[in-house]
Design a protein around this motif. Structure first.
Motif, PDB file in Angstrom:
ATOM      1  N   TYR A 161       0.787  -1.226   0.000  1.00 10.47           N
ATOM      2  CA  TYR A 161       0.000   0.000   0.000  1.00 10.47           C
ATOM      3  C   TYR A 161       0.819   1.277   0.000  1.00 10.47           C
ATOM      4  CZ  TYR A 161      -4.145  -2.785   0.443  1.00 10.47           C
ATOM      5  OH  TYR A 161      -5.142  -3.680   0.192  1.00 10.47           O
ATOM      6  N   ARG A 164       5.437   1.874  -4.969  1.00  7.59           N
ATOM      7  CA  ARG A 164       5.017   1.865  -6.377  1.00  7.59           C
ATOM      8  C   ARG A 164       4.800   0.433  -6.853  1.00  7.59           C
ATOM      9  NH1 ARG A 164       8.098   3.812 -11.676  1.00  7.59           N
ATOM     10  NH2 ARG A 164       9.196   1.883 -11.275  1.00  7.59           N
ATOM     11  N   LEU A 165       5.713  -0.454  -6.445  1.00  8.79           N
ATOM     12  CA  LEU A 165       5.611  -1.849  -6.835  1.00  8.79           C
ATOM     13  C   LEU A 165       4.349  -2.475  -6.261  1.00  8.79           C
ATOM     14  CD1 LEU A 165       7.232  -3.978  -8.397  1.00  8.79           C
ATOM     15  CD2 LEU A 165       8.211  -4.712  -6.235  1.00  8.79           C
ATOM     16  N   ALA A 167       1.562  -0.950  -5.538  1.00  9.45           N
ATOM     17  CA  ALA A 167       0.411  -0.467  -6.297  1.00  9.45           C
ATOM     18  C   ALA A 167       0.289  -1.242  -7.604  1.00  9.45           C
ATOM     19  CB  ALA A 167       0.553   1.029  -6.576  1.00  9.45           C
ATOM     20  N   ALA A 168       1.444  -1.503  -8.230  1.00 11.63           N
ATOM     21  CA  ALA A 168       1.429  -2.273  -9.473  1.00 11.63           C
ATOM     22  C   ALA A 168       0.880  -3.668  -9.233  1.00 11.63           C
ATOM     23  CB  ALA A 168       2.833  -2.335 -10.069  1.00 11.63           C
ATOM     24  N   ARG A 170      -1.256  -4.601  -6.852  1.00 12.57           N
ATOM     25  CA  ARG A 170      -2.695  -4.527  -6.609  1.00 12.57           C
ATOM     26  C   ARG A 170      -3.434  -4.291  -7.913  1.00 12.57           C
ATOM     27  NH1 ARG A 170      -3.951  -0.107  -3.283  1.00 12.57           N
ATOM     28  NH2 ARG A 170      -1.803   0.607  -3.440  1.00 12.57           N
ATOM     29  N   ALA A 171      -2.848  -3.451  -8.759  1.00  9.44           N
ATOM     30  CA  ALA A 171      -3.469  -3.192 -10.052  1.00  9.44           C
ATOM     31  C   ALA A 171      -3.479  -4.449 -10.912  1.00  9.44           C
ATOM     32  CB  ALA A 171      -2.722  -2.068 -10.769  1.00  9.44           C
ATOM     33  N   VAL A 179      -2.931  -3.350 -16.902  1.00  7.15           N
ATOM     34  CA  VAL A 179      -1.750  -2.909 -16.175  1.00  7.15           C
ATOM     35  C   VAL A 179      -0.517  -2.882 -17.092  1.00  7.15           C
ATOM     36  CG1 VAL A 179      -0.798  -5.081 -15.299  1.00  7.15           C
ATOM     37  CG2 VAL A 179      -0.796  -3.064 -13.853  1.00  7.15           C
ATOM     38  N   ARG A 180      -0.548  -3.681 -18.154  1.00  6.64           N
ATOM     39  CA  ARG A 180       0.556  -3.649 -19.110  1.00  6.64           C
ATOM     40  C   ARG A 180       0.615  -2.309 -19.826  1.00  6.64           C
ATOM     41  NH1 ARG A 180      -1.376  -8.691 -22.223  1.00  6.64           N
ATOM     42  NH2 ARG A 180       0.118  -8.065 -23.803  1.00  6.64           N
ATOM     43  N   MET A 182       0.338   0.383 -18.498  1.00  8.03           N
ATOM     44  CA  MET A 182       1.026   1.332 -17.640  1.00  8.03           C
ATOM     45  C   MET A 182       2.537   1.174 -17.738  1.00  8.03           C
ATOM     46  SD  MET A 182      -1.712   2.570 -16.102  1.00  8.03           S
ATOM     47  CE  MET A 182      -2.669   2.305 -17.569  1.00  8.03           C
ATOM     48  N   GLY A 183       2.967   0.201 -18.518  1.00 13.03           N
ATOM     49  CA  GLY A 183       4.399  -0.034 -18.610  1.00 13.03           C
ATOM     50  C   GLY A 183       4.886  -1.090 -17.641  1.00 13.03           C
ATOM     51  N   VAL A 184       3.937  -1.851 -17.058  1.00 17.45           N
ATOM     52  CA  VAL A 184       4.314  -2.884 -16.091  1.00 17.45           C
ATOM     53  C   VAL A 184       4.561  -4.190 -16.831  1.00 17.45           C
ATOM     54  CG1 VAL A 184       3.473  -4.253 -14.159  1.00 17.45           C
ATOM     55  CG2 VAL A 184       2.988  -1.806 -14.256  1.00 17.45           C
ATOM     56  N   ASP A 185       5.705  -4.797 -16.601  1.00 19.65           N
ATOM     57  CA  ASP A 185       6.016  -6.092 -17.191  1.00 19.65           C
ATOM     58  C   ASP A 185       5.442  -7.178 -16.304  1.00 19.65           C
ATOM     59  OD1 ASP A 185       9.119  -7.798 -18.159  1.00 19.65           O
ATOM     60  OD2 ASP A 185       7.014  -8.356 -18.332  1.00 19.65           O
ATOM     61  N   LEU A 189       6.709  -9.022 -12.766  1.00 20.52           N
ATOM     62  CA  LEU A 189       5.934  -8.774 -11.556  1.00 20.52           C
ATOM     63  C   LEU A 189       5.476 -10.064 -10.898  1.00 20.52           C
ATOM     64  CD1 LEU A 189       4.924  -5.907 -10.519  1.00 20.52           C
ATOM     65  CD2 LEU A 189       2.680  -6.807 -10.992  1.00 20.52           C
TER      66      LEU A 189
ATOM     67  N   HIS B  75       4.125  -3.390 -22.589  1.00 25.72           N
ATOM     68  CA  HIS B  75       4.800  -2.542 -21.612  1.00 25.72           C
ATOM     69  C   HIS B  75       6.030  -1.860 -22.196  1.00 25.72           C
ATOM     70  CE1 HIS B  75       7.169  -6.266 -21.052  1.00 25.72           C
ATOM     71  NE2 HIS B  75       8.135  -5.462 -20.697  1.00 25.72           N
ATOM     72  N   VAL B  78       4.747   1.238 -24.333  1.00 24.53           N
ATOM     73  CA  VAL B  78       4.446   2.402 -23.496  1.00 24.53           C
ATOM     74  C   VAL B  78       5.707   3.211 -23.258  1.00 24.53           C
ATOM     75  CG1 VAL B  78       3.671   3.159 -21.224  1.00 24.53           C
ATOM     76  CG2 VAL B  78       2.555   1.264 -22.346  1.00 24.53           C
ATOM     77  N   PHE B  92      -8.387   0.935 -12.075  1.00 19.98           N
ATOM     78  CA  PHE B  92      -8.159  -0.158 -11.139  1.00 19.98           C
ATOM     79  C   PHE B  92      -8.979   0.065  -9.871  1.00 19.98           C
ATOM     80  CE2 PHE B  92      -5.097  -1.936 -13.809  1.00 19.98           C
ATOM     81  CZ  PHE B  92      -4.238  -0.954 -14.263  1.00 19.98           C
ATOM     82  N   LEU B  95      -7.404   0.653  -6.374  1.00 18.35           N
ATOM     83  CA  LEU B  95      -6.550   1.822  -6.180  1.00 18.35           C
ATOM     84  C   LEU B  95      -7.382   3.091  -6.116  1.00 18.35           C
ATOM     85  CD1 LEU B  95      -4.476  -0.325  -7.093  1.00 18.35           C
ATOM     86  CD2 LEU B  95      -3.424   1.392  -8.527  1.00 18.35           C
ATOM     87  N   LEU B 103       0.167   5.395 -11.127  1.00 19.47           N
ATOM     88  CA  LEU B 103       0.557   4.158 -11.807  1.00 19.47           C
ATOM     89  C   LEU B 103       0.811   4.412 -13.280  1.00 19.47           C
ATOM     90  CD1 LEU B 103       1.047   1.207 -11.102  1.00 19.47           C
ATOM     91  CD2 LEU B 103      -1.266   0.713 -11.871  1.00 19.47           C
ATOM     92  N   TYR B 106       4.296   4.855 -14.230  1.00 19.87           N
ATOM     93  CA  TYR B 106       5.199   3.740 -13.895  1.00 19.87           C
ATOM     94  C   TYR B 106       6.389   3.679 -14.840  1.00 19.87           C
ATOM     95  CZ  TYR B 106       6.367  -0.939 -12.161  1.00 19.87           C
ATOM     96  OH  TYR B 106       6.985  -2.025 -11.584  1.00 19.87           O
ATOM     97  N   ALA B 107       6.120   3.996 -16.109  1.00 20.04           N
ATOM     98  CA  ALA B 107       7.202   3.907 -17.092  1.00 20.04           C
ATOM     99  C   ALA B 107       8.190   5.049 -16.952  1.00 20.04           C
ATOM    100  CB  ALA B 107       6.619   3.872 -18.496  1.00 20.04           C
TER     101      ALA B 107
END
Lengths: 288, 234, 349
Positions: A161, A164-165, A167-168, A170-171, A179-180, A182-185, A189, B75, B78, B92, B95, B103, B106-107
């Motif tokens: 909570y 940043r990680l 939050a990623a 939870r998302a 979530v991808r 957002m740039g999240v791999d 993760l 990802h 982005v 989300f 959140l 979020l 993030y990038a």
């Protein structure tokens, strides 16, 4: 007073069960994966600790320094190489792969360590206790385990909570596709989440080894306790898992007070009762 | 002739056995707003998904800022500067509004869009920053979704049916933000079924039907009648 | 305009004849086993019931989409029901066999209602918990041997048949009959109207439900039927060994792990899969018998690899590649002869 003591002892065991359950809960939350090898991984950690003690001369506490990072690495690799492929809709692949893994781990441990029952010795702390009230004494070791559970869960909550990680994560639990964007791999993760889960398994395994006997085939029973603690406590809530573990521990303790043969059965029955009453558990958080 | 920021050539896409796109050729020049219109199922969303990496396509079918990005992981796309406001907002639920926005960054791409900048574009989001994202009204959620995509500081922003399910007044408010976005240098592809709003903000229009481009041109150069015929295939 | 008629895929005449001949030959060999291969009887019974358990688990997981890792609950329940009926109620063993199946089916209903409150992987583990409860309860029943188990009384054993060879033959025929019954159950169910519903359910529950398939009732029915049949098999298994104990009756390894491996390696969701899987399993066991624990490690690793690399299993891969299936289940659309002359008529093939 005797009943109070029974309940207190049961609640303390709950700390250990919560440690068993936390890793399982985390993984299910982030990627909807139930790891059937979870219990065996806890036992694996216990045996790794044993190996450190026997071959490297470490103390059990010091072995954590090797076992925790080692299991974390194993978790990352396991997820990246094997389990990531099984994700994506069908429930069979992850179940069957982790089931196969469970069998492989159990039998590998059997080959490596034989079927003998083992226990780790942490020294005097195991038997030391403090007397709270007449008839109720709390062992230092169970208290330390409960404390460890609180610290681990608190730490994970903080990470989930406040970072940043987190939050990623939870998302990703909400919506792994978006979530991808957002740039999240995702793959990375998920692997991090599994690494975290196995780190907790490592702690749980080492602490379990100092508390009770274990052998290569002890895994499934740990999985069932972990699972029951998660369901009783409610999906999606780590603190709920702690509560679930305590309730399970108390049920077992009470059952065992009637008849030692009833101990484990009482735990299972408590689980079934909670399941029939509220299938989502007592403190659910997840939309499932 | 300047090199387009985004170019698709012969873009084909499949969902399993179903072919959604049959060779789309589309250009977006730097600073432009492109409208992508068509009926339900025409393939508009599929084009956006192919560009942002959610739909696997051939490598050489999409070129962005000089690099072939077809089939690249979403990802990584982005990080190269394409952000998508997905159909249905897709905020989300676990959140808060602020967490959703953060979020989006993030990038960690550099650029003019920060949390404060997004809040000044959509003040209502600042007011509700700690609320769970899905407790907002439809229009507010749409603003949050746009803001979240902006936090990635994209060179190209893809908007998938941002007017869906919103009242006309609200749609106007949402579209009112687009000029500010364009002013910061971001190019846009706006996908819509309802063409009245989008034709006002777009320079050029592509009309899709059954996975093919059936009409393209400048938004003020095309007659309404032509657009309607292309849209419905009459 | 030609009309489309749904007909089951029918092989050409020659293939039909060859198939009939092959089936007759196999049947003759199987039925004659007690005379030409007495030494194989015990193994044959084992193969028959492992195959049956695999077919049932495949029906439950591969078709009805209910993944259970607690079927050992019903194997053990069937076994204990048999022993209870024989020892406590004096029922002759052969009569107790079908009754044991009924007991398992009856118990399965409340179990299913409870378990179906969970979904997917949680249901899987929940079923394991149920099996553990059965095991622990059985260990508490001293009248049936408690934790160390019980043997079938000699008088009851003699009641099956006088001589040992006669008993083995009878057990074998029962095993054959049960295997045939399971095959008939699975095939019949899948080819019937409910079967289409099942296959639809497997592909997409939501779509099936929207078409009017009562998903929940179908799953319940399949679960109870499978449990009953599993109980029957459990009764047979312990009739053969003549001795029961909680750990053997409710063993995860024997009645779940091995069964799952058979189904996965053979090809989940296909009718032929359990056959191929059983063959591989017993071959494997024969080859690796001397290696102890490594055998299970290899089996587990093989199951993992199959699931990761070839999830359709042996038969799934073969049918993808060659388009061949032993038990044709697809319905092919054929064109019916047109009323107007001159229009082409095609016969279904």
């Amino acid at each position: 007073m005797q009943w109070l003591d029974i309940i207190v002892q049961g609640a303390l065991v709950g700390g250990l069960y919560a440690l068993f359950a936390t890793g399982l809960s985390l993984i299910f939350g982030v990627m909807r994966l139930v790891n059937l090898a979870h219990g065996d991984l806890i036992v694996l950690a216990a045996f790794l600790s044993l190996a450190c003690v026997q071959h490297l001369g470490f103390s059990p506490a010091l072995s954590l320094a090797i076992v925790v990072p080692g299991m974390a690495l194993l978790g990352y690799a396991m997820q990246r190489v094997m389990l990531n492929r099984t994700l994506g809709g069908d429930i069979l692949p992850p179940l069957l792969v982790t089931f196969g893994l469970s069998i492989v781990i159990q039998n590998t441990l059997l080959e490596a360590f034989s079927a003998d029952s083992r226990k780790l010795h942490f020294g005097g702390i195991e038997t030391a206790s403090i007397r709270l009230l007449p008839g109720v004494s709390i062992g230092w070791y169970p208290l330390i385990v409960l404390l460890a559970a609180v610290v681990v869960i608190g730490g994970l909550q903080l990470a989930l909570y406040r970072t940043r990680l987190g939050a990623a994560m939870r998302a990703t639990s909400d919506d792994p596709v978006t979530v991808r964007l957002m740039g999240v791999d995702n793959r990375h993760l998920f692997a991090l989440a599994m690494a975290a889960s196995l780190s907790v398994c490592a702690i749980a395994g080492v602490l379990m080894a100092g508390w009770t006997n274990f052998d290569p085939l002890s895994g499934p029973e740990r999985l069932l306790y972990a699972f029951e603690a998660v369901i009783i406590g409610g999906l999606g809530s780590l603190w709920g898992t702690l509560a679930g573990g305590m309730i399970l521990g108390i049920a077992q303790s009470v059952g065992g007070a009637f008849d030692p043969g009833w101990q484990i059965l009482a735990g299972h029955l408590a689980f079934l009762v909670v399941l029939s009453a509220t299938p989502r558990g007592l403190f659910p958080r997840m939309a499932d | 002739m300047s090199v387009p920021l985004l170019a698709t050539r012969g873009l084909t896409a499949w969902y399993g056995d179903f072919q959604a796109l049959f060779g789309i050729n589309l250009d977006v020049r730097e600073g432009e707003v492109i409208a992508l219109i068509g009926a339900n199922g025409a393939g508009k969303s599929s084009v956006l998904k192919a560009v942002c990496g959610l739909l696997p396509v051939a490598r050489d079918s999409v070129r962005f800022a000089g690099t072939l990005i077809g089939g690249m992981d979403a990802h990584r796309i982005v990080r190269r500067g394409i952000a998508m406001v997905p159909e249905g907002r897709k905020l989300f639920p676990s959140l808060s509004v602020e967490e959703n926005l953060r979020l989006g960054a993030y990038a960690a791409r550099p650029g003019p869009w920060s949390l404060d900048r997004v809040f000044s574009l959509f003040p209502i989001l600042a007011e509700r920053r700690d609320a769970p994202a899905t407790s907002l009204s439809g229009g507010q959620q749409q603003m949050a979704a746009i803001g979240r995509a902006l936090m990635a500081n994209p060179r190209l922003l893809l908007c998938d049916e941002i007017s869906l399910g919103l009242a006309p007044i609200v749609i106007r408010d949402v579209y009112a933000a687009l000029p500010s976005i364009r002013a910061e240098g971001t190019s846009l592809i706006v996908v819509e079924q309802d063409i009245s709003q989008v034709l006002r903000v777009a320079q050029r229009v592509y009309c899709l039907r059954k996975g093919r481009v059936v009409l393209e041109g400048s938004s003020d150069g095309l007659a309404r009648e032509d657009i309607r015929m292309a849209y419905f295939g009459m | 305009m030609s009309t489309f008629v749904a007909t089951a895929g029918r092989p050409a005449r020659a293939r039909q004849a060859a198939r009939a001949f092959a089936l007759t030959a196999i049947a003759a060999l199987l039925l004659g086993l007690p005379w030409w291969g007495t030494a194989w009887l015990g193994r044959a019974v084992e193969i028959a019931y492992m195959l049956s358990l695999a077919m049932l688990w495949n029906l439950l997981a591969g078709f009805a989409g209910v993944v259970s890792i607690g079927q050992q609950a019903f194997v053990g329940l069937g076994g204990y029901a048999l022993f209870a009926l024989v020892i406590l109620a004096g029922v002759p063993p052969l009569a107790a066999l079908p009754l044991a199946g009924v007991v398992a089916a009856v118990v399965a209903l409340p179990v299913a209602l409870l378990l179906f409150r969970l979904r997917g992987p949680h249901l899987a583990i929940g079923s394991w918990v149920v099996a553990e409860v059965f095991r622990l309860v059985a260990a508490q029943i001293s009248a049936l041997g408690g934790g160390s188990g019980q043997s079938l009384p000699v008088a009851a054993v003699r009641g099956i048949a006088r001589s040992r060879s006669a008993r083995e033959a009878i057990t074998y025929f029962i095993a054959l009959a049960l295997a045939a019954l399971c095959l008939a159950l699975v095939w019949g169910l899948l080819r019937a109207r409910q079967g289409l519903g099942l296959t639809a359910m497997r592909d997409s529950e939501a779509a099936a439900a929207s078409l009017g398939v009562n998903v929940r009732r179908l799953k319940l029915t399949v679960f109870v039927a499978v449990a009953g049949a599993t109980g029957l098999l459990g009764a047979l298994i312990f009739l053969q060994t003549l001795r029961i104990s909680p750990d053997a009756a409710f063993s995860v390894t024997d009645w779940t792990a091995n069964v799952i491996f058979i189904v996965v390696i053979g090809g989940i969701g296909t009718l032929e899969g359990p056959f191929a899987g059983t063959a591989v399993f017993f071959l494997f066991r024969g080859l690796f018998a001397g290696f102890g624990g490594w055998y299970m490690i290899a089996l587990g690793a093989l199951a993992i690899l199959v699931m990761l690399l070839a999830p359709a299993g042996l038969c799934g891969a073969v049918s993808h590649r060659f388009g061949v299936t032993l038990f044709p289940m697809r319905r092919r659309l054929g064109t019916a002869p047109a009323a107007a002359p001159g229009l082409p008529t095609a016969s279904p093939n």
